[in-house]
Write a protein that holds these residues in place. Structure first.
Motif, PDB file in Angstrom:
ATOM      1  N   THR A  72       0.645  -1.026   0.263  1.00 52.24           N
ATOM      2  CA  THR A  72      -0.038  -0.102  -0.032  1.00 52.24           C
ATOM      3  C   THR A  72       0.796   1.140   0.030  1.00 52.24           C
ATOM      4  O   THR A  72       0.442   2.212  -0.795  1.00 52.24           O
ATOM      5  CB  THR A  72      -1.028   0.025   1.235  1.00 52.24           C
ATOM      6  OG1 THR A  72      -1.813  -1.380   1.368  1.00 52.24           O
ATOM      7  CG2 THR A  72      -1.833   0.991   1.105  1.00 52.24           C
ATOM      8  N   ALA A  73       1.942   1.292   0.815  1.00 53.41           N
ATOM      9  CA  ALA A  73       2.901   2.294   0.949  1.00 53.41           C
ATOM     10  C   ALA A  73       3.692   2.664  -0.412  1.00 53.41           C
ATOM     11  O   ALA A  73       3.592   3.495  -1.005  1.00 53.41           O
ATOM     12  CB  ALA A  73       3.876   2.089   2.004  1.00 53.41           C
ATOM     13  N   ARG A  74       4.137   1.482  -0.979  1.00 51.61           N
ATOM     14  CA  ARG A  74       4.455   1.411  -2.389  1.00 51.61           C
ATOM     15  C   ARG A  74       3.750   2.092  -3.412  1.00 51.61           C
ATOM     16  O   ARG A  74       3.961   3.047  -4.292  1.00 51.61           O
ATOM     17  CB  ARG A  74       5.301   0.386  -2.689  1.00 51.61           C
ATOM     18  CG  ARG A  74       5.936   0.344  -3.978  1.00 51.61           C
ATOM     19  CD  ARG A  74       7.460   1.073  -3.936  1.00 51.61           C
ATOM     20  NE  ARG A  74       8.227   0.630  -2.988  1.00 51.61           N
ATOM     21  CZ  ARG A  74       9.196  -0.198  -3.201  1.00 51.61           C
ATOM     22  NH1 ARG A  74       9.173  -1.117  -4.358  1.00 51.61           N
ATOM     23  NH2 ARG A  74      10.040  -0.752  -2.214  1.00 51.61           N
ATOM     24  N   ALA A  75       2.440   1.509  -3.399  1.00 49.06           N
ATOM     25  CA  ALA A  75       1.544   1.882  -4.549  1.00 49.06           C
ATOM     26  C   ALA A  75       1.306   3.415  -4.543  1.00 49.06           C
ATOM     27  O   ALA A  75       0.935   4.136  -5.368  1.00 49.06           O
ATOM     28  CB  ALA A  75       0.270   1.096  -4.403  1.00 49.06           C
ATOM     29  N   ALA A  76       1.324   4.136  -3.286  1.00 52.17           N
ATOM     30  CA  ALA A  76       1.101   5.437  -2.913  1.00 52.17           C
ATOM     31  C   ALA A  76       2.251   6.455  -3.341  1.00 52.17           C
ATOM     32  O   ALA A  76       1.985   7.517  -3.468  1.00 52.17           O
ATOM     33  CB  ALA A  76       0.536   5.616  -1.619  1.00 52.17           C
ATOM     34  N   GLN A  77       3.328   5.738  -3.527  1.00 50.23           N
ATOM     35  CA  GLN A  77       4.514   6.683  -3.860  1.00 50.23           C
ATOM     36  C   GLN A  77       4.522   7.121  -5.287  1.00 50.23           C
ATOM     37  O   GLN A  77       4.036   6.263  -6.372  1.00 50.23           O
ATOM     38  CB  GLN A  77       5.840   6.090  -3.490  1.00 50.23           C
ATOM     39  CG  GLN A  77       6.031   5.995  -2.052  1.00 50.23           C
ATOM     40  CD  GLN A  77       7.261   4.730  -1.632  1.00 50.23           C
ATOM     41  OE1 GLN A  77       7.757   4.166  -2.579  1.00 50.23           O
ATOM     42  NE2 GLN A  77       7.525   4.932  -0.484  1.00 50.23           N
TER      43      GLN A  77
ATOM     44  N   ALA B 286       2.859   0.891  -9.682  1.00 47.58           N
ATOM     45  CA  ALA B 286       1.996   0.180 -10.501  1.00 47.58           C
ATOM     46  C   ALA B 286       2.011  -1.398 -10.075  1.00 47.58           C
ATOM     47  O   ALA B 286       1.067  -2.011 -10.033  1.00 47.58           O
ATOM     48  CB  ALA B 286       2.050   0.393 -11.815  1.00 47.58           C
ATOM     49  N   GLY B 287       3.223  -1.872 -10.047  1.00 52.73           N
ATOM     50  CA  GLY B 287       3.243  -3.380  -9.738  1.00 52.73           C
ATOM     51  C   GLY B 287       2.776  -3.609  -8.337  1.00 52.73           C
ATOM     52  O   GLY B 287       2.308  -4.758  -8.086  1.00 52.73           O
TER      53      GLY B 287
ATOM     54  N   GLN C 295       0.412  -2.020  -6.924  1.00 51.24           N
ATOM     55  CA  GLN C 295      -0.991  -1.769  -6.996  1.00 51.24           C
ATOM     56  C   GLN C 295      -1.420  -3.361  -7.630  1.00 51.24           C
ATOM     57  O   GLN C 295      -2.526  -3.885  -7.100  1.00 51.24           O
ATOM     58  CB  GLN C 295      -1.456  -0.745  -7.857  1.00 51.24           C
ATOM     59  CG  GLN C 295      -3.137  -0.397  -7.838  1.00 51.24           C
ATOM     60  CD  GLN C 295      -3.359  -0.364  -6.248  1.00 51.24           C
ATOM     61  OE1 GLN C 295      -3.046   0.407  -5.588  1.00 51.24           O
ATOM     62  NE2 GLN C 295      -4.425  -1.252  -6.054  1.00 51.24           N
ATOM     63  N   ALA C 296      -0.751  -3.758  -8.587  1.00 49.59           N
ATOM     64  CA  ALA C 296      -1.321  -4.986  -9.388  1.00 49.59           C
ATOM     65  C   ALA C 296      -1.250  -6.296  -8.099  1.00 49.59           C
ATOM     66  O   ALA C 296      -2.329  -7.192  -8.083  1.00 49.59           O
ATOM     67  CB  ALA C 296      -0.592  -5.465 -10.452  1.00 49.59           C
ATOM     68  N   ALA C 297      -0.357  -6.147  -7.267  1.00 49.17           N
ATOM     69  CA  ALA C 297      -0.338  -7.428  -6.483  1.00 49.17           C
ATOM     70  C   ALA C 297      -1.273  -7.069  -5.159  1.00 49.17           C
ATOM     71  O   ALA C 297      -1.886  -8.250  -4.828  1.00 49.17           O
ATOM     72  CB  ALA C 297       1.280  -7.161  -5.451  1.00 49.17           C
ATOM     73  N   LEU C 298      -1.788  -5.865  -4.947  1.00 48.00           N
ATOM     74  CA  LEU C 298      -2.842  -5.429  -4.075  1.00 48.00           C
ATOM     75  C   LEU C 298      -4.101  -5.900  -4.806  1.00 48.00           C
ATOM     76  O   LEU C 298      -4.788  -6.605  -3.891  1.00 48.00           O
ATOM     77  CB  LEU C 298      -2.767  -4.169  -3.609  1.00 48.00           C
ATOM     78  CG  LEU C 298      -1.931  -3.541  -2.642  1.00 48.00           C
ATOM     79  CD1 LEU C 298      -1.885  -1.958  -2.535  1.00 48.00           C
ATOM     80  CD2 LEU C 298      -1.979  -4.021  -1.264  1.00 48.00           C
ATOM     81  N   ASP C 299      -4.228  -5.701  -5.843  1.00 48.14           N
ATOM     82  CA  ASP C 299      -5.529  -6.016  -6.725  1.00 48.14           C
ATOM     83  C   ASP C 299      -5.696  -7.605  -6.570  1.00 48.14           C
ATOM     84  O   ASP C 299      -6.673  -8.234  -6.396  1.00 48.14           O
ATOM     85  CB  ASP C 299      -5.425  -5.576  -8.084  1.00 48.14           C
ATOM     86  CG  ASP C 299      -5.635  -3.909  -8.178  1.00 48.14           C
ATOM     87  OD1 ASP C 299      -6.122  -3.483  -6.968  1.00 48.14           O
ATOM     88  OD2 ASP C 299      -5.217  -3.602  -9.154  1.00 48.14           O
ATOM     89  N   GLU C 300      -4.671  -8.386  -6.685  1.00 46.63           N
ATOM     90  CA  GLU C 300      -4.804  -9.811  -6.680  1.00 46.63           C
ATOM     91  C   GLU C 300      -5.143 -10.511  -5.315  1.00 46.63           C
ATOM     92  O   GLU C 300      -5.783 -11.236  -4.860  1.00 46.63           O
ATOM     93  CB  GLU C 300      -3.205 -10.555  -6.978  1.00 46.63           C
ATOM     94  CG  GLU C 300      -3.261 -11.849  -6.991  1.00 46.63           C
ATOM     95  CD  GLU C 300      -2.273 -12.732  -7.932  1.00 46.63           C
ATOM     96  OE1 GLU C 300      -2.274 -12.119  -9.198  1.00 46.63           O
ATOM     97  OE2 GLU C 300      -1.597 -13.658  -7.684  1.00 46.63           O
TER      98      GLU C 300
ATOM     99  N   THR D  82       8.339   6.306   5.193  1.00 49.83           N
ATOM    100  CA  THR D  82       7.017   5.934   5.267  1.00 49.83           C
ATOM    101  C   THR D  82       6.733   6.198   6.772  1.00 49.83           C
ATOM    102  O   THR D  82       7.360   6.249   7.632  1.00 49.83           O
ATOM    103  CB  THR D  82       6.799   4.440   5.033  1.00 49.83           C
ATOM    104  OG1 THR D  82       7.536   3.699   5.654  1.00 49.83           O
ATOM    105  CG2 THR D  82       6.859   4.169   3.476  1.00 49.83           C
ATOM    106  N   LEU D  83       5.272   6.625   6.797  1.00 47.89           N
ATOM    107  CA  LEU D  83       4.765   6.997   8.037  1.00 47.89           C
ATOM    108  C   LEU D  83       3.731   5.997   8.580  1.00 47.89           C
ATOM    109  O   LEU D  83       3.082   5.334   7.802  1.00 47.89           O
ATOM    110  CB  LEU D  83       3.787   8.207   8.024  1.00 47.89           C
ATOM    111  CG  LEU D  83       4.792   9.394   7.721  1.00 47.89           C
ATOM    112  CD1 LEU D  83       3.788  10.726   7.314  1.00 47.89           C
ATOM    113  CD2 LEU D  83       5.589   9.722   8.959  1.00 47.89           C
ATOM    114  N   LYS D  84       3.772   5.697   9.889  1.00 47.09           N
ATOM    115  CA  LYS D  84       3.187   4.645  10.553  1.00 47.09           C
ATOM    116  C   LYS D  84       2.473   5.226  11.741  1.00 47.09           C
ATOM    117  O   LYS D  84       3.316   5.960  12.515  1.00 47.09           O
ATOM    118  CB  LYS D  84       3.825   3.610  10.684  1.00 47.09           C
ATOM    119  CG  LYS D  84       3.433   2.276   9.952  1.00 47.09           C
ATOM    120  CD  LYS D  84       3.973   1.065  10.398  1.00 47.09           C
ATOM    121  CE  LYS D  84       3.535  -0.100   9.865  1.00 47.09           C
ATOM    122  NZ  LYS D  84       4.228  -1.507  10.559  1.00 47.09           N
TER     123      LYS D  84
END
Ligand code: AMP
Ligand code: ZN
Length: 468
Positions: A332-337, A388-389, A391-396, A462-464
């Protein structure tokens, strides 16, 4: 997706087919609401949830009906002991059942018919059985189904009919039935029933348990429907009797596919109220376990395999789910970058996942496909997976979770970063770019004071929220 399920009627794994293309009518025997359901019961309801979600995943539109048994010996006994009317006694257990289903993330059925709301339908079925010469009234006013007068009896349980003439236990209050295999359609009133009674043309009393499922399933799904499920202990006599009642009246095949799950066990024995070896979901939640952990454990074995319940299994579920959570958070963090898409993707395991489910709901293999995604996504993240990759893994993972129902998405996204926190983080990123480490550390402490942890990775910070 060609589904293959074990059909208890044919006793083999066979292609799943439906009466109407793309649609499934599904009936599941629900709880007797005299107490809290235990997690053995929930193994059955979760198997049915997995089945239903798999059907939906395969593109079927599913109409599921689950009955509530709110009148029988146990509910009546409970209400009389508590000194309250039957409905007042069952109401809190019905509410508790729905709460538990929610905690276990079980998709709701379309209808939850209660037996006491369907007495006219049950009476009509009994009348039709009288009309066909299959029902008879006994000396004490009860009405029985004559197994001898219905040649189709024994198909689900594959009974040798001679077994019905010997060796079948007869309850003390069923002394006057004609055949030992006959079962009650209507129980004549006696004083133990108090004010729980209905006046039928053949006398005062209440319906038998088997009858409600034939009457309510046909009311909501039609005289013939696709799929009927329950725990294996429901197969005989309950489901056999449901078939007899329905088919003796309609002359049509009642259900195409019958599916039954094996028991949840404790130390090798069936988890049950009577053995006292049970846990309710409430007990487990009170001990600090979560609904998703229980769901993970109960779904983890193939449904026809016995499953032994242990606390070690719950602990293993916690560890396994933490791995999934971490991967989802990182993706999720990577997809938002921000970042260009170089086309890199983690390998897909969705086909293996679908194949596993299509193969008579092979849950262990489906779990393995999920963890293959986690493993490969982690590896790809380490190798600089583009947003985008990710996001694709998240979608899966999301696609898989439509069936599994225990992955948490958006934990990171849900923890929305407030503007002042983001401003501090941006300032810190600048300070680091300028190699101003003192300022960077000062800003880290400022973020911590606001309850946020900042982590530096290859792709920036990243922030948590600190509490997590
Ligand atoms: P009951 O309320 O006893 O009619 O049970 C409700 C459902 O739970 C039925 O489908 C039973 O077959 C199922 N069930 C009861 N005990 C277990 C168990 N230990 N493991 C799996 N399913 C069970
Ligand atoms: Zn039933």
């Amino acid at each position: 997706m060609d589904l293959r399920f074990y059909n208890s009627m044919t006793r083999q794994v066979e292609p799943f087919t439906t009466l109407a293309p793309g649609k499934v009518g599904m009936y599941t025997c629900g709880p007797t609401v005299y107490n809290f359901a235990h997690i053995g019961n929930f193994r059955a309801y979760l198997f049915e949830d997995l089945l239903r979600r798999t059907l939906e995943f395969a593109g079927y539109e599913v109409r599921q009906v689950m009955n509530l048994t709110d009148v029988d010996d146990k509910t009546i006994r409970g209400s009389r002991q508590a000194g309250v009317p039957l409905r007042d006694y069952t109401r809190p257990y019905i509410a508790a059942f729905f709460e538990d289903l929610k905690a276990l993330n079980v998709e709701p059925a379309a209808v939850y018919p209660a037996a006491t709301d369907h007495i006219p339908e049950m009476e009509a079925l009994i009348q039709a059985l009288f009309d066909r010469g299959i029902a008879y009234k006994s000396e004490d006013g009860s009405v029985y189904f004559s197994v001898d007068r219905f040649p189709g009896y024994g198909r689900l349980a594959h009974l040798d009919r001679s077994a019905l003439r010997s060796g079948v236990r007869i309850d003390a209050d069923e002394y006057d039935k004609e055949g030992v295999g006959d079962f009650a359609l209507w129980k004549a009133w006696d004083e133990r029933d108090g004010d729980v009674a209905w006046d039928a043309p053949w006398g005062r009393g209440r319906p038998g348990w088997h009858l409600e499922c034939s009457a309510m399933s046909m009311k909501y799904l039609g005289e013939s429907f696709d799929l009927h499920t329950g725990g294996i202990d429901n197969l005989f006599p309950h489901h056999e009797n449901e078939i007899a009642q329905a088919e003796a009246v309609t002359g049509k095949p009642f259900v195409r596919t019958w599916m039954h799950c094996a028991h949840l066990r404790v130390d090798g024995q069936k988890m049950s109220k009577s053995l006292g070896n049970f846990h309710t979901l409430r007990d487990l939640l009170a001990k600090g376990w979560s609904g998703r952990e229980v769901r993970y454990v109960l779904l983890g074995a193939q449904y026809r395999q016995p499953l032994n319940f242990t606390f070690e299994a719950l602990a293993a579920a916690r560890t396994a789910l933490a791995r999934v959570d971490e991967c989802v958070d990182a993706l999720t963090a990577r997809a938002a970058q921000p970042g260009a898409d170089d086309g890199a993707r983690a390998p897909s395991h969705l086909a293996a996942f679908a194949d596993a489910l299509a193969d008579d709901l092979n849950a262990p293999e489906a779990y393995a496909a999920l963890f293959a995604v986690v493993r490969d996504a982690n590896k790809a993240l380490g190798a600089g997976l583009p947003p985008a990759g990710a996001q694709a893994a998240l979608d899966e993972l999301r696609a898989m979770d439509r069936v599994l129902g225990f992955v948490f998405f958006g934990r990171a996204a849900r923890a929305e970063v407030p503007a002042d926190v983001q401003a501090l983080a941006d300032a810190r990123a600048k300070a680091r770019a300028a190699k101003d480490w003192a300022e960077s550390d000062r800003l880290r402490d400022a973020l911590a004071a606001k309850g946020w942890q900042v982590r530096d990775g290859k792709d920036g910070q990243t922030l948590k929220p600190l509490a997590q």
